[in-house]
Design an enzyme around this catalytic site. Sequence first.
Site, PDB file in Angstrom:
ATOM      1  N   ASN A  92       0.869  -1.171   0.000  1.00 16.45           N
ATOM      2  CA  ASN A  92       0.000   0.000   0.000  1.00 16.45           C
ATOM      3  C   ASN A  92       0.910   1.227   0.000  1.00 16.45           C
ATOM      4  OD1 ASN A  92      -1.787   2.046   0.402  1.00 16.45           O
ATOM      5  ND2 ASN A  92      -2.405   1.432   2.461  1.00 16.45           N
ATOM      6  N   TRP A  93       1.004   1.854  -1.150  1.00 14.08           N
ATOM      7  CA  TRP A  93       1.922   3.004  -1.267  1.00 14.08           C
ATOM      8  C   TRP A  93       1.339   4.281  -0.688  1.00 14.08           C
ATOM      9  CZ3 TRP A  93       3.712   2.096  -7.030  1.00 14.08           C
ATOM     10  CH2 TRP A  93       4.570   0.988  -7.055  1.00 14.08           C
ATOM     11  N   LYS A  94       0.055   4.247  -0.326  1.00 15.89           N
ATOM     12  CA  LYS A  94      -0.593   5.446   0.220  1.00 15.89           C
ATOM     13  C   LYS A  94      -0.355   6.623  -0.738  1.00 15.89           C
ATOM     14  CE  LYS A  94      -0.228   3.274   4.695  1.00 15.89           C
ATOM     15  NZ  LYS A  94      -0.110   3.354   6.139  1.00 15.89           N
TER      16      LYS A  94
ATOM     17  N   HIS B  95      -9.553   1.312   5.027  1.00 13.77           N
ATOM     18  CA  HIS B  95      -8.236   1.435   5.663  1.00 13.77           C
ATOM     19  C   HIS B  95      -8.351   2.386   6.849  1.00 13.77           C
ATOM     20  CE1 HIS B  95      -4.099   2.614   6.371  1.00 13.77           C
ATOM     21  NE2 HIS B  95      -3.762   1.464   5.794  1.00 13.77           N
TER      22      HIS B  95
ATOM     23  N   GLU C   5      -6.670   4.787   7.826  1.00 18.21           N
ATOM     24  CA  GLU C   5      -6.497   6.226   7.511  1.00 18.21           C
ATOM     25  C   GLU C   5      -7.775   6.792   6.905  1.00 18.21           C
ATOM     26  OE1 GLU C   5      -2.870   5.576   5.376  1.00 18.21           O
ATOM     27  OE2 GLU C   5      -1.938   5.034   7.284  1.00 18.21           O
TER      28      GLU C   5
ATOM     29  N   GLU D 156      -5.230  -4.707  10.801  1.00 18.88           N
ATOM     30  CA  GLU D 156      -4.175  -3.722  11.001  1.00 18.88           C
ATOM     31  C   GLU D 156      -4.450  -2.965  12.294  1.00 18.88           C
ATOM     32  OE1 GLU D 156      -2.295  -2.540   7.044  1.00 18.88           O
ATOM     33  OE2 GLU D 156      -4.128  -1.375   7.201  1.00 18.88           O
TER      34      GLU D 156
ATOM     35  N   GLY E  15       2.623   2.509  10.849  1.00 17.11           N
ATOM     36  CA  GLY E  15       3.565   3.611  10.665  1.00 17.11           C
ATOM     37  C   GLY E  15       4.275   4.032  11.936  1.00 17.11           C
TER      38      GLY E  15
ATOM     39  N   SER F  42       3.589  -1.887  10.474  1.00 20.80           N
ATOM     40  CA  SER F  42       5.044  -1.908  10.673  1.00 20.80           C
ATOM     41  C   SER F  42       5.684  -3.254  10.308  1.00 20.80           C
ATOM     42  CB  SER F  42       5.414  -1.494  12.102  1.00 20.80           C
ATOM     43  OG  SER F  42       5.023  -0.149  12.324  1.00 20.80           O
TER      44      SER F  42
ATOM     45  N   GLY G 159       2.914  -0.962   4.338  1.00 14.84           N
ATOM     46  CA  GLY G 159       2.936   0.450   3.983  1.00 14.84           C
ATOM     47  C   GLY G 159       4.368   0.917   3.746  1.00 14.84           C
ATOM     48  N   GLY G 160       4.974   1.521   4.767  1.00 14.78           N
ATOM     49  CA  GLY G 160       6.299   2.147   4.626  1.00 14.78           C
ATOM     50  C   GLY G 160       7.348   1.265   3.962  1.00 14.78           C
TER      51      GLY G 160
END
Length: 258
Positions: free
Chosen positions: A11-13, A97, A99, A169, A175, A215, A236-237
């Site tokens: 997930n590159w956001k 998600h 966010e 999640e 993150g 994470s 993600g990151g």
Amino acid sequence: MSSKKTLIAANWKMHKTVEEAVAFVGELRDAVGSPDDREVLLTPPFTALWAVRVAVSEAGFSLGAQNCHWEPQGAFTGEISPPMLKDVGCGYVLVGHSERRHIFGETDAMAQKKVAAVFREGMTPVLCIGETLEEREAGKTFDVVARQLQEGLGAVSKSDFPRVVVAYEPVWAIGTGKTATPAQAQEVHAFIRERLASHTDKSVANEVRILYGGSVKPDNVDRLMAEPDIDGLLVGGASLKASSFSRIVRYQIPGDVT
Ligand SMILES: O=C[C@H](O)COP(=O)(O)O
């Protein structure tokens, strides 16, 4: 025996230009080849979907979007519909998600409509669920997860159920560098599987892929993937660099020499 493949999703956001996205696909393909026992899913920002679709498909990866509206078209300025995502080659859409829920106020009712809309286009929703730190500390993890699951999947037909993907999640792990321990993740994944079985039946629940996100890094992926109810990851990151994401795709369960 289950036919499900592990699903490793990036997930590159809100990251990467078109040029960066295209370059990433080539780097990842060179690093991981086309593994046949695991599915690799990339969810770039909307702006890069069209540009990467051919490279993604030639590499044998899957393509998905990070969000959608539930209506097929209409006066919804700034929104993107499931048919539009299908049109640019998406097979998956992330729904709910954290966010989206916590920054943009998305509700379980919206998640339910989005899940149904994604299935209507023949794509697969990845329903994201998970508790906040406050909810965990108040002992509400299972209540929150059960509610998000029940409501998010409330409109799924029996025939679509085995294709559902759920991503657990924990919000406190996203993150933050604080990963759930493999045991903490497994405990909630097993609970999710039980709840799915109560909505359908055990064999269908066993087919559903339950991903862990929060994470995930090259140095914790192997232990997470060793847990029996973790069927994949939503990253993600660590998915932003081909070097770290490729290591995650190439996870190796400790002691597994196959
Ligand atoms: O969708 C991915 C999750 O939000 C996890 O993000 P993270 O790997 O940066 O913690």
